[in-house]
Design an enzyme around this catalytic site. Sequence first.
Site, mmCIF file in Angstrom:
data_model
loop_
_atom_site.group_PDB
_atom_site.id
_atom_site.type_symbol
_atom_site.label_atom_id
_atom_site.label_comp_id
_atom_site.label_asym_id
_atom_site.label_seq_id
_atom_site.Cartn_x
_atom_site.Cartn_y
_atom_site.Cartn_z
ATOM 1 N N GLN A 1 -5.452 -1.069 -6.846
ATOM 2 C CA GLN A 1 -6.015 -0.173 -5.842
ATOM 3 C C GLN A 1 -6.657 1.036 -6.520
ATOM 4 O OE1 GLN A 1 -3.920 2.785 -2.874
ATOM 5 N NE2 GLN A 1 -3.986 0.780 -1.899
ATOM 6 N N ASP B 1 0.806 -1.222 0.000
ATOM 7 C CA ASP B 1 0.000 0.000 0.000
ATOM 8 C C ASP B 1 0.842 1.276 0.000
ATOM 9 O OD1 ASP B 1 -2.453 1.434 0.124
ATOM 10 O OD2 ASP B 1 -2.262 1.661 2.286
ATOM 11 N N SER C 1 -6.886 5.697 0.277
ATOM 12 C CA SER C 1 -7.220 4.449 -0.406
ATOM 13 C C SER C 1 -8.704 4.144 -0.220
ATOM 14 C CB SER C 1 -6.390 3.294 0.155
ATOM 15 O OG SER C 1 -5.015 3.559 0.035
#
Length: 296
Positions: free
Chosen positions: A286, A212, A236
Amino acid sequence: MTVDPTQEPVAALIRMLDLADGGGARTTEDIFVGRTITTPRARVYGGQVLAQAAMAAMRTVDPGRAIHSLHAYFLRGGDIELPITFGVERVRDGRSFSARRIHAYQEGKTILSVIASFQEPAEGLEHQDEMPEGVPDPESLPALRETLGALDIPEARAQAFERPFDMRYITQPLFLPWQGAQDSYNAVWIKALSPLPDDPAIHRAALAYVSDYTMMEPILRRHGRSWGDRGMNVASLDHAMWWHRFARADEWILYTQTSPSASSARGLSIGKMFTRDGTMIATTVQEGMMRLPEFR
């Protein structure tokens, strides 16, 4: 319930992944409780909750079935001052696959929702994308401690000294304003700063944790933005990861990301992970919210 990463960041990572069992509590879910690694911001790092959710799910599955995918939605920002409770629903255990639904809670509210799938090893078709050519060796690139460590900026110093991963940028780091090429490509070498335990679950969870860090950077790079831009709000929204083949997170891994699209204050990125010998080990996808001051 926080873990201070300033002295031994890898030890802090391992402690963070060592979930408590919730005192044996169980209703329709297996209950676990996790601690948070402190950050300069009040919000929990998304990769941490992903990694802990994966660990919680792995605790409920036969070790012979490895996690091969997860699909997660970030629903609320987590508070670093509060413990995180993970509830794991045993959705299905089939002949060779298992499925788990994991919710992460703070103060009774869901901050993350995940579906994860597990599989016993099996023979089948094999192919993979090729690793990019001409990539410099990680040893030839500066560590973040060299590029960001001297800056008198709390978030820069946190990235330089508190992260449990050594990160060597192939593309230019995006912390300060820059005049580099505006393309939607980002590449970095990653490796835990010191050896991790041999438990494969820890290595898979650690890769989820680190996945991430840079997923929004190809979007920022494409539009000439940096993490230091004032008034920018990035978060996110969801995250998916597929583990194709096993690899240790304490050995060098090439992590590349590209962005095929950005629209409606959202940006999408696709990541690929390769071992140093060119084996493709994981894919990530993502979507993030990206609100900029000039569009408000």
